[in-house]
Design an enzyme around this catalytic site. Structure first.
Site, PDB file in Angstrom:
ATOM      1  N   ASP A   1      25.092  28.982  30.013  1.00 20.56           N
ATOM      2  CA  ASP A   1      24.757  28.633  31.398  1.00 20.56           C
ATOM      3  C   ASP A   1      25.828  29.166  32.343  1.00 20.56           C
ATOM      4  OD1 ASP A   1      22.542  27.252  30.528  1.00 20.56           O
ATOM      5  OD2 ASP A   1      23.552  25.329  30.449  1.00 20.56           O
TER       6      ASP A   1
ATOM      7  N   ASP B   1      29.677  31.943  26.826  1.00 19.34           N
ATOM      8  CA  ASP B   1      29.048  30.723  27.306  1.00 19.34           C
ATOM      9  C   ASP B   1      27.616  31.124  27.705  1.00 19.34           C
ATOM     10  OD1 ASP B   1      28.718  28.134  28.567  1.00 19.34           O
ATOM     11  OD2 ASP B   1      29.079  29.154  30.476  1.00 19.34           O
TER      12      ASP B   1
END
Ligand code: B16
Ligand code: MG
Length: 220
Positions: free
Chosen positions: A13, A11
């Protein structure tokens, strides 16, 4: 026979860098411009959720989801993004979270593949500001993803982009919606942070991640 770990899905963020605070500031400005209170606790619900779905969740909180035309919704989302993008100018390579550069170097050295599975349409801008655009073998194009996390679509697409299968990769996420998405893709899930449920393993911060830990988890 155990299947070898061949790739890692990251991922963006909250795992590669902490842009969640910038998303928070931008949504707060937009929400308050239409009289909706917005705090960090509510912002937690928006992690891993696409821009328009985030706006709809904010409106729903105050039963305002039917108060705006489609065009007005687009304008609100564009305003939020404009402010968010202006905040991204603050980002530099010093903002890569602890241990991430080292982990990627280790993965590369052992010929494992790395992908970014972020629903952010600004993912390339963020990676470029961090000086990391070249570090990934595949970056999912968020514009082609039709369903936000917790739907598994983005992790399935990241795996496909690496030319691997779900059983050959692990996924790393900081958001509950992201953990659910990884699990739904039948991929081993690693949570970063606190308060996450259902991850196959959780670490308090990215500095605790290394290839050995990922391989042990994957082989279980
Ligand atoms: P954008 P991730 C997500 O990124 C963020 O967690 C979420 O807060 C944001 O709304 C979403 O990207 C869309 O971002 O507005 O830049 O397209 O966690 O999937 O890396
Ligand atoms: Mg995240």
């Amino acid at each position: 026979m155990t299947i070898a770990l061949k790739g890692v899905l990251f991922d963006l963020d909250g795992v590669i860098t902490d842009t969640a605070h910038y998303h928070y500031l931008a949504w707060k400005k937009t929400a308050e411009s239409i009289g909706i209170e917005f705090d960090e606790a509510f912002n937690e619900n928006l992690k891993g959720v696409s821009r328009m779905d985030s706006l709809l969740l904010i409106l729903k909180k105050d039963n305002r989801e039917n108060d705006f035309t489609k065009e007005e919704l687009e304008t609100l989302a564009a305003d939020k993004n404009e402010f968010y993008v202006s905040l991204l100018q603050e980002i530099s390579p010093a903002d890569v979270l602890p241990g991430i550069k080292e982990l990627i170097a280790e993965l590369k050295m052992q010929n494992l593949k790395c992908a970014i599975a972020s629903v952010s349409k600004n993912a390339r801008t963020v990676l470029s500001a961090l000086g990391m655009e070249q570090d990934f073998d595949y970056i999912v194009d968020a514009a082609k993803i039709t369903k936000s996390k917790p739907n598994p679509e983005i992790f399935i697409e990241a795996t496909r982009g690496l030319g691997l299968t779900p059983s050959e990769v692990v996924g790393i996420e900081d958001a509950q919606a992201g953990i659910e998405a990884i699990n739904a893709a039948n991929i081993v899930s690693v949570g970063v942070g606190s308060g996450l449920r259902n991850a196959d393993m959780t670490v308090k911060h990215t500095g605790l991640l290394d290839l050995r830990i990922l391989e042990i988890l994957h082989s279980k």
